[in-house]
Design a protein around this motif. Sequence first.
Motif, PDB file in Angstrom:
ATOM      1  N   THR A  27       0.944  -1.142   0.056  1.00  0.00           N
ATOM      2  CA  THR A  27       0.074  -0.092  -0.007  1.00  0.00           C
ATOM      3  C   THR A  27       0.994   1.320   0.143  1.00  0.00           C
ATOM      4  OG1 THR A  27      -1.544  -1.335   1.218  1.00  0.00           O
ATOM      5  CG2 THR A  27      -2.072   1.186   1.429  1.00  0.00           C
ATOM      6  N   ASN A  28       1.936   1.360   0.761  1.00  0.00           N
ATOM      7  CA  ASN A  28       2.783   2.393   0.976  1.00  0.00           C
ATOM      8  C   ASN A  28       4.213   1.938   1.078  1.00  0.00           C
ATOM      9  OD1 ASN A  28       0.595   4.321   1.397  1.00  0.00           O
ATOM     10  ND2 ASN A  28       0.375   3.435   3.415  1.00  0.00           N
ATOM     11  N   SER A  29       5.084   2.952   0.430  1.00  0.00           N
ATOM     12  CA  SER A  29       6.474   2.443   0.461  1.00  0.00           C
ATOM     13  C   SER A  29       7.198   3.893   1.306  1.00  0.00           C
ATOM     14  CB  SER A  29       6.985   2.600  -1.015  1.00  0.00           C
ATOM     15  OG  SER A  29       6.269   1.395  -1.669  1.00  0.00           O
ATOM     16  N   ALA A 277     -14.731   6.519   5.249  1.00  0.00           N
ATOM     17  CA  ALA A 277     -14.649   5.357   5.980  1.00  0.00           C
ATOM     18  C   ALA A 277     -13.141   5.398   6.770  1.00  0.00           C
ATOM     19  CB  ALA A 277     -15.051   3.914   5.323  1.00  0.00           C
ATOM     20  N   GLU A 278     -12.183   5.468   5.724  1.00  0.00           N
ATOM     21  CA  GLU A 278     -10.706   5.655   6.186  1.00  0.00           C
ATOM     22  C   GLU A 278     -10.557   6.546   7.096  1.00  0.00           C
ATOM     23  OE1 GLU A 278      -7.277   5.869   3.538  1.00  0.00           O
ATOM     24  OE2 GLU A 278      -6.316   5.305   5.101  1.00  0.00           O
ATOM     25  N   GLN A 279     -11.413   7.746   7.043  1.00  0.00           N
ATOM     26  CA  GLN A 279     -11.119   8.914   7.925  1.00  0.00           C
ATOM     27  C   GLN A 279     -11.657   8.610   9.042  1.00  0.00           C
ATOM     28  OE1 GLN A 279     -12.769  12.377   5.813  1.00  0.00           O
ATOM     29  NE2 GLN A 279     -12.614  13.400   7.788  1.00  0.00           N
ATOM     30  N   ALA A 280     -12.928   7.764   9.118  1.00  0.00           N
ATOM     31  CA  ALA A 280     -13.580   7.581  10.140  1.00  0.00           C
ATOM     32  C   ALA A 280     -12.462   6.621  11.266  1.00  0.00           C
ATOM     33  CB  ALA A 280     -14.845   6.769  10.156  1.00  0.00           C
ATOM     34  N   LYS A 281     -12.006   5.645  10.728  1.00  0.00           N
ATOM     35  CA  LYS A 281     -11.334   4.606  11.257  1.00  0.00           C
ATOM     36  C   LYS A 281      -9.978   5.361  11.737  1.00  0.00           C
ATOM     37  CE  LYS A 281      -8.467   2.592   8.346  1.00  0.00           C
ATOM     38  NZ  LYS A 281      -7.700   1.663   7.514  1.00  0.00           N
ATOM     39  N   ARG A 282      -9.322   6.196  11.047  1.00  0.00           N
ATOM     40  CA  ARG A 282      -8.300   6.830  11.741  1.00  0.00           C
ATOM     41  C   ARG A 282      -8.441   7.818  13.003  1.00  0.00           C
ATOM     42  NH1 ARG A 282      -3.520   7.835   8.211  1.00  0.00           N
ATOM     43  NH2 ARG A 282      -3.770   6.585   6.300  1.00  0.00           N
ATOM     44  N   LEU A 284     -10.904   7.284  14.757  1.00  0.00           N
ATOM     45  CA  LEU A 284     -11.232   6.563  15.981  1.00  0.00           C
ATOM     46  C   LEU A 284     -10.273   5.805  16.763  1.00  0.00           C
ATOM     47  CD1 LEU A 284     -14.859   4.978  14.644  1.00  0.00           C
ATOM     48  CD2 LEU A 284     -14.432   6.885  16.315  1.00  0.00           C
ATOM     49  N   SER A 285      -9.031   5.892  16.197  1.00  0.00           N
ATOM     50  CA  SER A 285      -7.948   5.411  16.794  1.00  0.00           C
ATOM     51  C   SER A 285      -7.529   6.424  17.809  1.00  0.00           C
ATOM     52  CB  SER A 285      -6.743   5.233  15.610  1.00  0.00           C
ATOM     53  OG  SER A 285      -6.938   4.227  14.791  1.00  0.00           O
ATOM     54  N   THR A 286      -7.942   7.575  17.965  1.00  0.00           N
ATOM     55  CA  THR A 286      -7.381   8.629  19.045  1.00  0.00           C
ATOM     56  C   THR A 286      -8.666   9.277  19.529  1.00  0.00           C
ATOM     57  OG1 THR A 286      -6.895  10.039  17.061  1.00  0.00           O
ATOM     58  CG2 THR A 286      -5.034   9.101  18.334  1.00  0.00           C
TER      59      THR A 286
HETATM   60  P1  ADP Z   1       1.654  -1.679   3.533  1.00  0.00           P
HETATM   61  O1  ADP Z   1       2.628  -2.274   4.594  1.00  0.00           O
HETATM   62  O2  ADP Z   1       0.634  -2.737   3.377  1.00  0.00           O
HETATM   63  O3  ADP Z   1       2.060  -1.022   2.535  1.00  0.00           O
HETATM   64  P2  ADP Z   1       0.911   0.333   5.738  1.00  0.00           P
HETATM   65  O4  ADP Z   1       1.773  -0.451   6.994  1.00  0.00           O
HETATM   66  O5  ADP Z   1       1.474   1.366   5.333  1.00  0.00           O
HETATM   67  O6  ADP Z   1       0.810  -0.713   4.697  1.00  0.00           O
HETATM   68  O7  ADP Z   1      -0.670   0.506   6.179  1.00  0.00           O
HETATM   69  C1  ADP Z   1      -1.500   1.047   5.537  1.00  0.00           C
HETATM   70  C2  ADP Z   1      -2.704   1.014   6.276  1.00  0.00           C
HETATM   71  O8  ADP Z   1      -2.803   1.573   7.638  1.00  0.00           O
HETATM   72  C3  ADP Z   1      -4.081   1.652   5.591  1.00  0.00           C
HETATM   73  O9  ADP Z   1      -5.161   0.801   5.638  1.00  0.00           O
HETATM   74  C4  ADP Z   1      -4.209   2.613   6.490  1.00  0.00           C
HETATM   75  O10 ADP Z   1      -5.629   2.991   6.629  1.00  0.00           O
HETATM   76  C5  ADP Z   1      -3.789   2.227   7.945  1.00  0.00           C
HETATM   77  N1  ADP Z   1      -3.882   3.324   8.765  1.00  0.00           N
HETATM   78  C6  ADP Z   1      -2.963   4.196   8.796  1.00  0.00           C
HETATM   79  N2  ADP Z   1      -3.105   4.997   9.786  1.00  0.00           N
HETATM   80  C7  ADP Z   1      -4.001   4.699  10.658  1.00  0.00           C
HETATM   81  C8  ADP Z   1      -4.587   4.841  11.706  1.00  0.00           C
HETATM   82  N3  ADP Z   1      -4.314   6.126  12.701  1.00  0.00           N
HETATM   83  N4  ADP Z   1      -5.544   4.262  12.122  1.00  0.00           N
HETATM   84  C9  ADP Z   1      -5.985   3.291  11.816  1.00  0.00           C
HETATM   85  N5  ADP Z   1      -5.419   2.790  10.323  1.00  0.00           N
HETATM   86  C10 ADP Z   1      -4.513   3.521  10.150  1.00  0.00           C
END
Ligand code: ADP
Length: 618
Positions: A27-29, A277-282, A284-286
């Motif tokens: 997903t991310n590098s 949804a991703e915004q909500a998830k993040r 709710l982490s804090t």
């Molecule tokens: P990968 O190793 O697969 O490339 P990452 O380790 O970068 O991926 O993780 C990306 C995921 O982490 C995404 O799904 C993103 O929504 C999630 N993520 C990033 N920050 C938070 C957060 N604060 N709370 C919950 N999920 C998060």
Amino acid sequence: MAKVAINLSTGSLQQEEIIVGIDLGTTNSLVAYIHPDTRHPLAINDQGRGTIVPSIVHFPAGQDPIVGTEAREYLLTDPQNTIYSVKRLLGKSYQDLGTHAADLGYKVIDDNSEGLVKIRVGEKFYSPIELSAEILKELRARAEHALKTPVNKAVITVPAYFNDSQRQATRDAGRLAGLEVLRIVNEPTAAALAYGIGLSPDEEKTVAVYDLGGGTFDISILRIQQGIFEVLSTNGDTYLGGDDLDRAIINHWAGEYQLATVLFQNAEAQQQLRLLAEQAKRHLSTNDSFEAAFGDTRLPLTKAKFNELVQPLVDRTIASCRQALADAKLTQKDLDAVLLVGGSTRVPLVYDSVSAFFQQPANNTLNPDEVVALGAAIQADILAGNRRDVLLLDVTPLTLGIETLGGLMDPIIPRNSKIPTKAGRQYTTSVDGQVNLKISVYQGERDLVKENRKLAEFDLRGIPAMPAGLPKVDVNFILNADGILKVEAIELRSNTRQEVEIKPQYGLTDEQVEQMLMDSLTHAREDVSARMVIEARTVAEQMLYQVERFVAKNGQHLTPEEITQTTAGVDKLKQALTTQDKDTILKAVDELEELTRPFAERVMNISISQAMAGKKIL
Ligand code: ADP
Ligand code: MG
């Protein structure tokens, strides 16, 4: 054998030269380095754009590809030319992918072979290696820009379960991006290094590394002894990650607020909801609650509800942890630490569940997005010889491999492997009734064996005559601590065997080794192009052979028009083969495949129904 390849490969290594550590993620590098003053690892944040580069490549028509956050914008508007999750395809054949190929928004070519997959973007065909190289180029450019110095060397991480072919593909991607890949390191090993584990020679530890990323979940149990990291077990799910948490939220909202019809018709609304949804998830982490506006609809979500939604997903990761522990034949009490890696471990429920299962507080003091890249930077620093306290091991300075179809080098033991080591691969015959197989052993980094150094050649004789592809020949390379290489070939059905012993370093000076490494970098582009043309030709030739055999056998089930079309497709492919252009060849392969697939399916149905008709049912 030299103490650590870096001495051989970089006689010219300057003290200040920077070797970066790269986390090439699904997903991310990220790219990180050791800050020369503080001596601490640091993720590179070029021009304040953040340390995270989304692993997404967009191809605008007629222009250079765009990588990262800017490319992500095109996932919605131009999905066919926007490639994500390419790491899933690295080193894989279409057959390996199976049904998952259909889930991607872009086109993966089904050439119906065991060859490595290609991705079609417009009229061009890219290998996952080339696409990964685009991401690596972007990381390299950011590092060069931020550090104001050329960057030519890197350590790149891969999941612990990556096989030889996936590791080699990662190396090739690095080389294509102009990076000499000093080592491929397991992601959990890098995470442990970032936490300072394994840096002192007399340390003995057993750790669990829990990595929940965007689309994948990995759990690895490592034993660290005298600076050696041994993977005791791995487990996980290559289709479980943060994206699934987002999806759970979307499904909940869609059900609760009757959004199904809006979403069904509107791709833009789908994407918007995904982002919310991703915004909500993040959030709710804090925080304990979240609320967004979606058109006229209010979309609230409490942390308690979120936890309830994702509990089943988290439970699945815990089941994998239980299995990994059992496979390593350990219990919770044997673990000295549990390390959290990956953005999704920021979810408090994940932290709590993992800590509860392992019966100890999980360690999340380092940034879970960056920890793998930071560890890779530490590994790079060790290889650069900057940490004298760390034990250095004997390694092999050049890749060892054998020749395969079309004069290509198939690496068996990659350069910089610790010795002693053992590796092998299975091969088969390419012609019906073939009774001998020539094994040619080479050393070097180039894609074509003719550019490498030939070490030995022998025939495996007495293979029982069988149709092409049926014999199974294991070729094993065993490199002992004295640098002596034993190559053995065994045909498994008849147990025919043959072996040779070679001393690969014999008569090779450090200068020659260095020259070979330099050449592999300067010729990376042309080498990879040559390899791709050869691979495309091999695929095309197999396709022609199959289609011609198919028409000869099943011509009576085809209409005259279908036969004419097929003949035209075959001619076009033969015409394409007169060029040396891989895109032309693969396009003709793709077209012939599309053309003939319906016939093949129909004939298969006919023969199945005939077989059924012939069968007596008691
Ligand atoms: P990968 O190793 O697969 O490339 P990452 O380790 O970068 O991926 O993780 C990306 C995921 O982490 C995404 O799904 C993103 O929504 C999630 N993520 C990033 N920050 C938070 C957060 N604060 N709370 C919950 N999920 C998060
Ligand atoms: Mg990751």
